[in-house]
Scaffold this active site. Sequence first.
Site, short mmCIF file in Angstrom:
data_model
loop_
_atom_site.label_atom_id
_atom_site.label_comp_id
_atom_site.label_asym_id
_atom_site.label_seq_id
_atom_site.Cartn_x
_atom_site.Cartn_y
_atom_site.Cartn_z
N ASP A 25 0.85 -1.19 0.00
CA ASP A 25 0.00 0.00 0.00
C ASP A 25 0.89 1.24 0.00
O ASP A 25 2.12 1.13 0.01
CB ASP A 25 -0.99 -0.03 1.16
CG ASP A 25 -0.30 0.01 2.51
OD1 ASP A 25 0.94 0.13 2.55
OD2 ASP A 25 -0.99 -0.09 3.53
N ASP A 76 -8.32 -7.09 0.07
CA ASP A 76 -7.41 -7.41 1.17
C ASP A 76 -8.09 -6.99 2.45
O ASP A 76 -8.94 -6.09 2.45
CB ASP A 76 -6.10 -6.62 1.04
CG ASP A 76 -6.26 -5.22 1.60
OD1 ASP A 76 -5.95 -5.02 2.80
OD2 ASP A 76 -6.71 -4.32 0.87
N CYS A 98 -15.45 -27.45 6.19
CA CYS A 98 -14.10 -27.03 5.78
C CYS A 98 -13.17 -28.24 5.73
O CYS A 98 -13.23 -29.12 6.58
CB CYS A 98 -13.57 -26.00 6.77
SG CYS A 98 -11.93 -25.39 6.37
N CYS A 116 -9.17 -28.00 10.47
CA CYS A 116 -10.46 -28.66 10.66
C CYS A 116 -10.34 -30.19 10.57
O CYS A 116 -11.15 -30.91 11.13
CB CYS A 116 -11.48 -28.11 9.67
SG CYS A 116 -11.97 -26.41 10.11
N HIS A 144 -7.13 -21.39 9.70
CA HIS A 144 -8.47 -21.72 9.20
C HIS A 144 -9.13 -20.52 8.54
O HIS A 144 -9.71 -20.64 7.45
CB HIS A 144 -9.36 -22.25 10.32
CG HIS A 144 -10.81 -22.24 9.95
ND1 HIS A 144 -11.37 -23.17 9.10
CD2 HIS A 144 -11.79 -21.35 10.23
CE1 HIS A 144 -12.63 -22.87 8.90
NE2 HIS A 144 -12.93 -21.77 9.58
#
Lengths: 371, 371
Positions: free
Chosen positions: B92, B265, B303, B308, B334
């Site tokens: 950025d 983002d 998932c 998971c 996750h």
Amino acid sequence: MLEYKLIKKSSKCNARRGEITTAHGKIQTPIFMPVGTAATVKTMLPKELEEIGAQIILSNTYHLYLRPGHELIKKAGGLHKFMNWNKPILTDSGGFQVFSLNNLNKITDEGVNFSSHIDGSKHFFNPEKSMEIQMALGSDIAMAFDECAPYGADYNYTVSALNRTTKWAKQCKEYHHHDYQALFGIVQGGMQKDLRKRSAEEIIELDFPGYAIGGLSVGEPADLMLELQEFTAPLLPENKPRYVMGVGTPNYLIEGVRAGVDMFDCVLPTRLGRNGGVLSHNGYFSIRKAQYFDDFTPLDHECDCYVCKNFSRSYIRHLIKSNEISGFRLITWHNLYFLISLMEKIRKSIEDDEFETFATRFLAKYYAQSV
Amino acid sequence: MLEYKLIKKSSKCNARRGEITTAHGKIQTPIFMPVGTAATVKTMLPKELEEIGAQIILSNTYHLYLRPGHELIKKAGGLHKFMNWNKPILTDSGGFQVFSLNNLNKITDEGVNFSSHIDGSKHFFNPEKSMEIQMALGSDIAMAFDECAPYGADYNYTVSALNRTTKWAKQCKEYHHHDYQALFGIVQGGMQKDLRKRSAEEIIELDFPGYAIGGLSVGEPADLMLELQEFTAPLLPENKPRYVMGVGTPNYLIEGVRAGVDMFDCVLPTRLGRNGGVLSHNGYFSIRKAQYFDDFTPLDHECDCYVCKNFSRSYIRHLIKSNEISGFRLITWHNLYFLISLMEKIRKSIEDDEFETFATRFLAKYYAQSV
């Protein structure tokens, strides 16, 4: 269940190469056990521990009893399943933490009253309670509930702690019953050789499948620690594993192996990792030092771990200075690998009857602190 | 260098499937970019980002300028080499952080005076400085230095911020020169559609290889954010990538794709991860809740990520309650996987011209918050 097989002895010292069989697999000794206090080796996941060659980890009964509670872990199917680690686990008795993390504890022959370091709640541990918790956790090796007298305790107090340790060891043995979990006895006796000898005799008399030397590395000078380790280890039966608790600097490990010790554990590599402390073939150093600001070389030039192959001192220093978890991870990873691979080299050197040569060379370099 | 190839458009909305070619490889769009503020995506190592399918990460110019400094990173061979990430990086401009992390900043047409949030030291950013830093970092995509007017700014102030953003964009374009780094323009204009339109026209006039929509998700109501996203995205050229900055909730991503946005983002998945917040197919939930104490099921039943497949809610809750880094790691892992794999499913659905069906089904379930 637990079996110890002596594979090879050094012709020049007490160092020995062995193999311990547990319910969750075999352990090649001498071995360093990473500490996973709260059902996790801090910053590391189980698959990473496997990747760096960890064969067994230690977990803390005191911490797991308080949080999340042994009953929950039992309900989860035991500690292995709860934390997804399928190799051997050793649990301590909880005694050392009760004494060291609680200055308001009260010790009698019946047990110890203490307050939780988390919320101040009141609790009571005795030999039976320690066994109950460890059986619920389902570790492969449980430790007898003992009293570690603080460094500086006088002779009389050390005797009374020794007596309690023997009394409690008997109670543990009577109460302990588990499908596969083996129970180790612990030798105390403070800084006195006669008491160490007496404690060893009393605990060996009870016939445990393995023995630990407790009460070392509790504040005494290094020379005294090494002298007592060297004195006590050979008192223990040759056909059983020997474990020195809470010891993990590279030089202590080498001296311990030389004295005939098979197992070690210590929070050092993980705790240092979270503070920027690095173990290396050239001794210990702090990555926080300004000199590493633009040092684009690896943490340890002789190390072939994932961290040393992929990241620079400069980058890791930046992460640590920025309080980034990735920084804690990278140093912990390297430090654990360093000790685990050191033990692997030690095992190889014993097999080749080259341990003394290896030890001398390693220590000369390590003590030179050339970093 | 930067090329955008439009692969497929939805027949029912503005959703589009594309491919961006950068110096460090191709990016399949629409894409979610994990944020690596201080040259690390918090708790994650580069190999893990690859494992979960991250194609590009974002890093923050403001933070890297202050620590460790862009000159050091240049000396290390650029940001890719410094942090050992060989895929594309977007940086950025530093503008947003200068405005949001420093309440003592002073903005003029020449630039911004601000104090470091680390040590209070004084600094000055202008378009040229932002370009100099980003060129030193060597990211694949640099962003023009802009002014994001705070939410609640009046019409006149929003106009002056818009004017400065256009003026600064010209200066950035004139000053920017780099072997491979592409420079994107940023559209501002606050919460006013007429100003959004004017800003878009002025920035497009400068002919950048890609365009971002800045100044959204800065405190405005969700409906307004979505309305402005839907209004502004189609104003941008079809043959260039479109990027909405700082947006990352699953529903916003889907609405953004529907509006024709290619890149997103957000710190959400990583920040939530360190606080026990879990993204799931059934909405957001906090693992800290008592109900998960003995819940031995995975974080997200739908998932298939490493976390998971290997760890329970009960275990992860224990880690988070114990303030264990492994807990922060597991949830972050996750959450990032959740958003990255969501984008993968979105890309597939656009290829099959099934995006509207996918979006409707996903959102119905997500908003039901059945967890």
